[in-house]
Design a protein around this motif. Structure first.
Motif, PDB file in Angstrom:
ATOM      1  N   VAL A 614     -23.715 -18.448   9.907  1.00 13.16           N
ATOM      2  CA  VAL A 614     -24.804 -17.477   9.792  1.00 13.16           C
ATOM      3  C   VAL A 614     -24.903 -16.640  11.059  1.00 13.16           C
ATOM      4  N   ARG A 615     -24.809 -17.305  12.211  1.00 11.41           N
ATOM      5  CA  ARG A 615     -24.918 -16.571  13.472  1.00 11.41           C
ATOM      6  C   ARG A 615     -23.796 -15.540  13.610  1.00 11.41           C
ATOM      7  N   SER A 616     -22.598 -15.887  13.159  1.00 12.74           N
ATOM      8  CA  SER A 616     -21.491 -14.940  13.261  1.00 12.74           C
ATOM      9  C   SER A 616     -21.602 -13.826  12.220  1.00 12.74           C
ATOM     10  N   ALA A 617     -22.075 -14.147  11.031  1.00 12.34           N
ATOM     11  CA  ALA A 617     -22.092 -13.164   9.954  1.00 12.34           C
ATOM     12  C   ALA A 617     -23.272 -12.217  10.042  1.00 12.34           C
ATOM     13  N   ILE A 618     -24.409 -12.662  10.607  1.00 15.43           N
ATOM     14  CA  ILE A 618     -25.623 -11.847  10.605  1.00 15.43           C
ATOM     15  C   ILE A 618     -26.013 -11.404  12.005  1.00 15.43           C
ATOM     16  N   ALA A 619     -25.744 -12.215  13.016  1.00 17.15           N
ATOM     17  CA  ALA A 619     -26.192 -11.895  14.378  1.00 17.15           C
ATOM     18  C   ALA A 619     -25.034 -11.933  15.346  1.00 17.15           C
ATOM     19  N   GLY A 620     -23.834 -11.556  14.915  1.00 14.57           N
ATOM     20  CA  GLY A 620     -22.656 -11.631  15.767  1.00 14.57           C
ATOM     21  C   GLY A 620     -22.378 -10.383  16.570  1.00 14.57           C
ATOM     22  N   GLY A 621     -23.278  -9.433  16.607  1.00 16.06           N
ATOM     23  CA  GLY A 621     -23.061  -8.209  17.360  1.00 16.06           C
ATOM     24  C   GLY A 621     -23.000  -7.011  16.438  1.00 16.06           C
ATOM     25  N   PRO A 622     -22.288  -5.962  16.828  1.00  8.65           N
ATOM     26  CA  PRO A 622     -22.166  -4.791  15.960  1.00  8.65           C
ATOM     27  C   PRO A 622     -21.493  -5.164  14.645  1.00  8.65           C
ATOM     28  N   SER A 623     -21.871  -4.457  13.599  1.00  8.70           N
ATOM     29  CA  SER A 623     -21.294  -4.731  12.274  1.00  8.70           C
ATOM     30  C   SER A 623     -19.816  -4.386  12.266  1.00  8.70           C
ATOM     31  N   THR A 624     -19.039  -5.282  11.662  1.00  5.02           N
ATOM     32  CA  THR A 624     -17.609  -5.031  11.510  1.00  5.02           C
ATOM     33  C   THR A 624     -17.257  -4.586  10.095  1.00  5.02           C
ATOM     34  N   VAL A 625     -18.248  -4.545   9.214  1.00  3.66           N
ATOM     35  CA  VAL A 625     -18.037  -4.128   7.834  1.00  3.66           C
ATOM     36  C   VAL A 625     -19.130  -3.139   7.481  1.00  3.66           C
ATOM     37  N   GLU A 626     -18.738  -2.069   6.835  1.00  2.25           N
ATOM     38  CA  GLU A 626     -19.707  -1.084   6.360  1.00  2.25           C
ATOM     39  C   GLU A 626     -19.726  -1.102   4.830  1.00  2.25           C
ATOM     40  N   PHE A 627     -20.868  -1.448   4.287  1.00  5.95           N
ATOM     41  CA  PHE A 627     -20.961  -1.562   2.834  1.00  5.95           C
ATOM     42  C   PHE A 627     -20.817  -0.217   2.136  1.00  5.95           C
ATOM     43  N   ALA A 628     -21.163   0.845   2.797  1.00  6.60           N
ATOM     44  CA  ALA A 628     -20.975   2.163   2.179  1.00  6.60           C
ATOM     45  C   ALA A 628     -19.492   2.428   1.903  1.00  6.60           C
ATOM     46  N   ASP A 629     -18.621   1.987   2.836  1.00  8.54           N
ATOM     47  CA  ASP A 629     -17.187   2.152   2.603  1.00  8.54           C
ATOM     48  C   ASP A 629     -16.720   1.313   1.416  1.00  8.54           C
ATOM     49  N   ILE A 630     -17.257   0.120   1.280  1.00  9.12           N
ATOM     50  CA  ILE A 630     -16.871  -0.739   0.155  1.00  9.12           C
ATOM     51  C   ILE A 630     -17.263  -0.101  -1.169  1.00  9.12           C
ATOM     52  N   LEU A 631     -18.483   0.386  -1.253  1.00  7.26           N
ATOM     53  CA  LEU A 631     -18.974   0.956  -2.504  1.00  7.26           C
ATOM     54  C   LEU A 631     -18.284   2.270  -2.847  1.00  7.26           C
ATOM     55  N   ASP A 632     -17.985   3.071  -1.836  1.00  3.73           N
ATOM     56  CA  ASP A 632     -17.445   4.403  -2.106  1.00  3.73           C
ATOM     57  C   ASP A 632     -15.939   4.427  -2.265  1.00  3.73           C
ATOM     58  N   ASN A 633     -15.249   3.436  -1.716  1.00  2.00           N
ATOM     59  CA  ASN A 633     -13.786   3.483  -1.678  1.00  2.00           C
ATOM     60  C   ASN A 633     -13.118   2.351  -2.447  1.00  2.00           C
ATOM     61  N   GLY A 634     -13.838   1.748  -3.381  1.00  2.00           N
ATOM     62  CA  GLY A 634     -13.218   0.726  -4.221  1.00  2.00           C
ATOM     63  C   GLY A 634     -12.986  -0.591  -3.531  1.00  2.00           C
ATOM     64  N   GLY A 635     -13.811  -0.940  -2.547  1.00  2.00           N
ATOM     65  CA  GLY A 635     -13.663  -2.220  -1.864  1.00  2.00           C
ATOM     66  C   GLY A 635     -14.140  -3.386  -2.713  1.00  2.00           C
ATOM     67  N   ILE A 636     -13.783  -4.592  -2.283  1.00  2.00           N
ATOM     68  CA  ILE A 636     -14.148  -5.822  -2.995  1.00  2.00           C
ATOM     69  C   ILE A 636     -14.756  -6.768  -1.976  1.00  2.00           C
ATOM     70  N   CYS A 637     -16.057  -6.887  -1.972  1.00  2.00           N
ATOM     71  CA  CYS A 637     -16.760  -7.776  -1.042  1.00  2.00           C
ATOM     72  C   CYS A 637     -17.182  -9.028  -1.799  1.00  2.00           C
ATOM     73  N   LEU A 638     -16.691 -10.176  -1.366  1.00  3.28           N
ATOM     74  CA  LEU A 638     -16.983 -11.450  -2.018  1.00  3.28           C
ATOM     75  C   LEU A 638     -17.701 -12.345  -1.025  1.00  3.28           C
ATOM     76  N   ALA A 639     -18.951 -12.665  -1.325  1.00  2.00           N
ATOM     77  CA  ALA A 639     -19.762 -13.514  -0.445  1.00  2.00           C
ATOM     78  C   ALA A 639     -19.918 -14.877  -1.101  1.00  2.00           C
ATOM     79  N   ARG A 640     -19.245 -15.853  -0.557  1.00  2.00           N
ATOM     80  CA  ARG A 640     -19.299 -17.231  -1.075  1.00  2.00           C
ATOM     81  C   ARG A 640     -20.280 -18.015  -0.216  1.00  2.00           C
ATOM     82  N   LEU A 641     -21.470 -18.273  -0.760  1.00  2.00           N
ATOM     83  CA  LEU A 641     -22.563 -18.885  -0.003  1.00  2.00           C
ATOM     84  C   LEU A 641     -23.059 -20.149  -0.715  1.00  2.00           C
ATOM     85  N   PRO A 642     -22.240 -21.177  -0.821  1.00  2.00           N
ATOM     86  CA  PRO A 642     -22.658 -22.368  -1.576  1.00  2.00           C
ATOM     87  C   PRO A 642     -23.853 -23.054  -0.942  1.00  2.00           C
TER      88      PRO A 642
END
Length: 827
Positions: A614-642
């Motif tokens: 959680v600390r790395s994914a949410i509070a690890g510093g500047p974002s390394t992934v931009e969701f706008a790029d995923i949505l606009d350019n056919g990206g595939i974001c898979l969040a496995r949170l069991p």
């Protein structure tokens, strides 16, 4: 000799003369033809006729199939009338019957302890596929059919070391076939048959087989005339007795009736006989109306017997049991007695006849008579009967079958089982998918995700169980690996970072929305321990951190509230007067008061941030992934949170923050012309856990449609939704796909499917079987039922391959930025 004495009188008075006359007549007929030649010709004709009949029988029975009928919840008592009247259209023309024969059907009731009571139709290959299935669906709405090719024998075959004792017989009409059976039996004949075969032992079986084929009006007319001419007592033997009686009484008795109901006015006329003959004639005339079938009824029970010689009288015991069971089946047909009745006949090779389903010359029955003995039971409480879970409805013609701009959903479960899909433009109105675990939701979600990925539409998936993402990863083509962004709580590798406070990514204009979403997410997840002071403290702290230069993270929030030196450096440059007033009042509090106010917030934050993922994914510093790029350019974001790895609250919190970040990227599309907004999808399994935004759900769904984001909201039952979520999803997620649900949920959901599908249908759907109510060009189409298509087998090693490629691409594209906490220290 008096010529009026008749042929019988002449034969009795002068038998020698009569025999000589007959001999002379035969000799004149034969003429010069040799007697052996005549016999040979007759035998040849008989052999040819038999060979032709056998050839036609084999041809008609070839490629025979067996249709199992699953009884619907409610059976119309008149359905059997419609079924048999509809199938009378299978009667072939005279020339076709002469050349090819007339195919017959087999309506069979079978009962075994292993499979219970089943109703099956044996259909020869000469009848086109699908015709009987459609007739069943038309006569009994809601009935399901399962077709098996080739057909199986109705009774089980003998196994090695076990022989089977078969007892039973054949039921034939006891009087002239023109006289009717009873058709107003107050009970249910099929219920009585199944009850009579109930409580069978292991390996035992019972069967009632009704073979029927349509007949012509000529056969019916002959049967009617024969029944009406002499009433119920007509026959050759009776005619001989009448001739002898006339001879002995010198013709003083009443004359022979010549028409139905007409008897001479002689002295011996009997009023009771006249009434019986008249009633029989009227009944025969009534039976002659409408369509008719030629039928034979056979019944049998089969008992297994071991070949072990040590058993004492096993065969005698088995025969007694089989005969008792068979007699119970035959006795049920006594309820059909009226002007006619069924008489039992023993048949040699009964098991072979039932297995071959041979129909020779049978009895003529009207459609009402046949419907009385061959129908689906109307009793809803019949134990052991194979019933249909829910009615099957075919999709409307306007429902698309697939194509470039559609999302596949499954296959229709009626008729030709064509594919069904929803248009992309209609999917923008969102899909609400409801059903408990194990019914096929994940299969449907995985198929839509893979289809979006193949069509290069952006898709973001939040999975709180983990299996959905695993299924998708193991089936994605290798060429899509460079488009995958993977959050996996069970992986030891560093995940991508999506910082909800990264203002450089979302812009200063989106700061207020980001803070509102963060506070609302924490409030809704920890509502039991959340009060107005906690809400005020978190909101002021986040706005203060976002106003500073650099990139703030949630890890800075505990330091801001507990470290005076850090707090002084951050707040001294705060220019907002409201925030200045908040911090001035905060500094006046004692340490004990601060601890009491911040305790509820800090213990939740620490539990959240103590997890490395959680600390790395949410509070690890500047974002390394931009969701706008995923949505606009056919990206595939898979969040496995069991939940088993993160805990329920942490899984909900991380998923909600990812949804909040997705919503921020979607709202930024408002600055893009509508025609330039590519379609994308957000898939939420257990959706109620992640819809915790500050934007009301009805507003979010309405705005998402215009911004071309399709939401797939899946969960198990309506009780998981708050009143706000339930009302918002019901009104704005207009595409409904419902798997088997509880009766309480079915009562609410039936409002979307009435009158086509009832509460019972929605609560009795089978696994991987769903009811759908879709939009077509923005308008509601009528509901239909479908089955989900199974996923392709997983590709060994594909999930690890794509996960490794996603990590390598993330490492290569991540900038080596300074630690944001160190940057704060230099302030």
């Amino acid at each position: 000799m008096n010529p009026e004495q008749g042929w019988l009188g002449r034969a009795l008075l002068a038998p020698g003369t009569t025999l000589r006359d007959v001999t002379e007549t035969v000799e004149q007929a034969l003429g010069s033809v040799s007697g052996l030649g005549v016999v040979a010709a007759v035998l040849g004709v008989l052999a040819a006729v038999r060979s032709l009949a056998e050839w036609r029988r084999r041809r008609l029975s070839a490629r025979a199939r067996q249709i199992t009928v699953l009884t619907p919840p409610e059976v119309d008592a008149k359905g059997a009338l419609a079924f048999w009247a509809h199938l009378i259209g299978q009667l072939r023309p005279a020339w076709a019957r002469v050349l090819w024969g007339q195919p017959h059907l087999g309506f069979e009731y079978t009962v075994t302890p292993e499979e219970g009571a089943a109703i099956r139709l044996w259909v020869p290959g000469a009848i086109p596929p699908g015709l009987i299935e459609r007739a069943i669906a038309s006569a009994w709405p809601g009935a399901h059919t399962d077709t098996l090719t080739p057909a199986r024998p109705p009774l089980p075959a003998a196994a090695e070391g076990v022989r089977r004792i078969v007892a039973g017989g054949e039921l034939r009409l006891g009087r002239r076939e023109g006289l009717p059976l009873s058709t107003d039996h107050s009970g249910d004949l099929v219920r009585d048959l199944i009850t009579a075969a109930d409580d069978l032992g292991p390996g035992q079986a019972a069967c009632v087989q009704i073979l029927a084929r349509p007949v012509t009006g000529r056969r019916v007319a002959r049967a009617t005339r024969a029944a009406a001419s002499t009433g119920a007592s007509a026959g050759v033997v009776v005619g001989l007795l009448r001739e002898a009686l006339n001879l002995l009484t010198l013709g003083t008795t009443t004359a022979r009736p010549t028409r139905a109901g007409r008897v001479s006015e002689g002295r011996g006329s009997d009023r009771q006989s006249v009434m019986e003959y008249s009633a029989a004639a009227r009944a025969a005339a009534a039976k002659a109306r409408g369509a008719h079938w030629e039928t034979v009824v056979r019944y049998a029970t089969s008992i297994p017997v071991s070949d072990n010689p040590d058993d004492a009288n096993p065969i005698a015991q088995a025969r007694a049991v089989a005969r008792g069971r068979a007699d119970a089946l035959a006795t049920v047909f006594g309820a059909c007695t009226d002007h006619n009745y069924y008489r039992r006949r023993r048949r040699l090779r009964l098991g072979w006849l039932i297995r071959q389903r041979r129909l020779g010359r049978g009895d003529v029955l009207s459609v009402p008579e046949l419907a009385t003995i061959a129908h689906l039971p109307t009793d809803t409480g019949l134990p052991g009967l194979q019933r249909a879970g829910a009615r099957a409805l075919s999709p409307a013609p306007e429902i698309p079958v697939g194509g470039e701009h559609t999302k596949p959903l499954g296959m229709a479960d009626t008729g030709t089982r064509r594919p069904v899909a929803v248009k992309i433009s209609d999917a923008r109105h969102h899909l609400h998918i409801l059903g408990p675990t194990g019914v096929g939701k994940s299969t449907l979600l995985a198929r839509t995700i893979l289809d979006d990925a193949d069509a290069e539409r952006g898709v973001i998936v939040i999975d709180p169980k983990g299996d959905l993402v695993t299924d998708v990863l193991s089936r994605l083509p290798s060429r899509m690996a460079d488009r995958v962004v993977l959050f996996d709580a069970d992986s030891s590798a560093p995940p991508p970072c999506v910082n909800p406070l990264d203002i450089d990514r979302i812009g200063r204009a989106g700061m207020d929305l980001a803070v509102d979403n963060l506070v609302t997410v924490f409030h809704r997840i920890f509502h039991q321990w959340w009060g107005p002071r906690t809400d005020d403290i978190m909101r002021a702290s986040l706005l203060t951190l976002c106003a500073q230069p650099g990139t703030a993270t949630l890890a800075d929030l505990p330091r801001l509230l507990t470290e005076p030196a850090f707090r002084a450096r951050v707040t001294r440059t705060t220019k907002d007067p409201v925030l200045r007033g908040f911090w001035d009042s905060y500094e006046t509090l004692s340490d004990t008061s601060r601890a009491q106010l911040t305790g509820p917030l800090l213990n939740k934050l620490r539990a959240f941030l103590l997890r490395p993922f959680v600390r790395s994914a949410i509070a690890g510093g500047p974002s390394t992934v931009e969701f706008a790029d995923i949505l606009d350019n056919g990206g595939i974001c898979l969040a496995r949170l069991p939940k088993g790895s993160l805990g329920e609250e942490t899984s909900r919190l991380v998923g909600s923050l990812l949804v909040a970040r997705t919503w921020q990227a979607v709202t930024a599309r408002a600055r893009v012309p509508a025609a330039d907004r590519p379609d994308a999808a957000l898939v939420l399994d257990e959706a109620q856990n992640f819809l915790n935004l500050s934007t009301p759900i009805e507003d979010m769904l309405a705005e998402a449609r215009g911004l071309r984001l399709s939401l797939l909201l899946a969960h198990q039952n309506l009780g998981q939704l708050s009143r706000e979520l339930r009302d918002g999803i019901s009104a704005n997620a207009r595409n409904k796909i419902v798997f088997a649900v509880s009766p309480d949920d079915a009562r609410d959901l039936a409002r979307h499917t009435h009158p086509w599908l009832s509460e019972h249908d929605l609560s009795h759907l089978d696994a991987f079987h769903a009811a759908a109510r879709l939009l077509v060009d923005g308008r509601n189409a009528r509901p239909f039922t479908l089955t989900t298509r199974p996923l392709d087998p997983p590709i060994p090693g594909r999930a690890r391959e794509i996960a490794a490629a996603a990590r390598a691409r993330l490492t290569a594209s991540t900038p080596h930025a300074p630690n944001p906490c160190h940057a704060r220290e230099r302030l």
